[in-house]
Design a protein around this motif. Structure first.
Motif, mmCIF file in Angstrom:
data_model
loop_
_atom_site.group_PDB
_atom_site.id
_atom_site.type_symbol
_atom_site.label_atom_id
_atom_site.label_comp_id
_atom_site.label_asym_id
_atom_site.label_seq_id
_atom_site.Cartn_x
_atom_site.Cartn_y
_atom_site.Cartn_z
ATOM 1 N N ALA A 192 0.830 -1.208 0.000
ATOM 2 C CA ALA A 192 0.000 0.000 0.000
ATOM 3 C C ALA A 192 0.862 1.254 0.000
ATOM 4 O O ALA A 192 0.591 2.214 -0.737
ATOM 5 N N ARG A 193 1.923 1.254 0.800
ATOM 6 C CA ARG A 193 2.811 2.428 0.862
ATOM 7 C C ARG A 193 3.577 2.625 -0.447
ATOM 8 O O ARG A 193 3.832 3.755 -0.857
ATOM 9 N N LYS A 194 3.937 1.545 -1.093
ATOM 10 C CA LYS A 194 4.638 1.650 -2.368
ATOM 11 C C LYS A 194 3.723 2.246 -3.438
ATOM 12 O O LYS A 194 4.144 3.108 -4.231
ATOM 13 N N LEU A 195 2.465 1.779 -3.478
ATOM 14 C CA LEU A 195 1.542 2.233 -4.511
ATOM 15 C C LEU A 195 0.993 3.629 -4.234
ATOM 16 O O LEU A 195 0.741 4.398 -5.170
ATOM 17 N N ARG A 196 0.797 3.951 -2.960
ATOM 18 C CA ARG A 196 0.252 5.255 -2.545
ATOM 19 C C ARG A 196 1.050 5.743 -1.327
ATOM 20 O O ARG A 196 0.608 5.565 -0.199
ATOM 21 N N PRO A 197 2.201 6.364 -1.549
ATOM 22 C CA PRO A 197 3.070 6.720 -0.432
ATOM 23 C C PRO A 197 2.435 7.601 0.636
ATOM 24 O O PRO A 197 2.794 7.509 1.811
ATOM 25 N N SER A 198 1.462 8.429 0.279
ATOM 26 C CA SER A 198 0.876 9.345 1.265
ATOM 27 C C SER A 198 -0.426 8.823 1.872
ATOM 28 O O SER A 198 -1.112 9.541 2.589
ATOM 29 N N ILE A 199 -0.761 7.564 1.590
ATOM 30 C CA ILE A 199 -2.036 7.021 2.047
ATOM 31 C C ILE A 199 -2.080 6.897 3.563
ATOM 32 O O ILE A 199 -1.054 6.672 4.220
#
Length: 202
Positions: A192-199
């Protein structure tokens, strides 16, 4: 559709095939109006929304390539997630997704004695149903679905993974409970962090 609770399948111990016959085959939300909902939310001062992409019964509101248990295969015949996210973004709200870690429908999800329609079966009956099931395969399935959600549905601001219930004395016995080992949580969070770092991960 059952109009009694989102935990209906668990509370009433409804087997997968009966649940499918009653609800999946009839699912067609005639009051689905995301533009109206988004306008009302914006006028009320809401700043974000979180949509349930998949709840514990495993049914997906989006057109997932990983399963046939999804809205486009019902009488609704369409992806219901994308128009909802688009409508709320158009009204200036941030968007998030709720994604159940549990999936009582998936053939690799190990049946346990805590939650789901088969929790009250005998240990022997559950063991027979669990033959051939694999939580590592199921965890890989989840990562593929989360990849779809975080790469094909625009800017997702919040990811709400729900939920863990490990058996403290037996954290790796997935027939008694499920925690980070069952979900392979570290891999899921890294993805999740790789795909959307600011999530925001809930």
């Amino acid at each position: 559709l059952g109009a009694r609770h989102e935990w209906l399948m668990h509370r009433e111990s409804i087997p997968v095939e009966v649940y499918e016959q009653r609800y999946f085959a009839r699912f067609d939300p005639d009051l689905y109006d995301p533009q109206r909902w988004a306008r009302a939310a914006a006028h009320a001062g809401m700043k974000y929304m979180v949509a349930t992409s998949k709840h514990h019964e495993g049914f997906c509101l989006w057109d997932s390539r990983q399963t046939g248990y999804k809205a486009p295969r019902t009488p609704a015949r369409r992806d219901l997630l994308r128009p909802m996210l688009d409508a709320f973004r158009t009204e200036g709200l941030r968007t998030g997704l709720y994604y159940s870690l549990l999936d009582w429908h998936h053939p690799d999800f190990v049946i346990d004695n805590r939650f789901g329609p088969y929790r009250d079966l005998s240990d022997e009956a559950r063991a027979r149903m669990n033959a051939g099931r694999s939580m590592p395969r199921y965890a890989a399935y989840m990562r593929k679905q989360v990849t779809e959600l975080l790469t094909q549905y625009g800017p997702i601001d919040i990811m709400w993974f729900d939920f863990s219930y490990p058996a403290p004395e037996h954290p790796d016995d997935f027939t008694r409970g499920k925690g980070r080992l069952a979900w392979e949580s570290e891999k899921l969070v890294r993805l999740a962090r790789k795909l959307r770092p600011s999530i925001i991960i809930d």
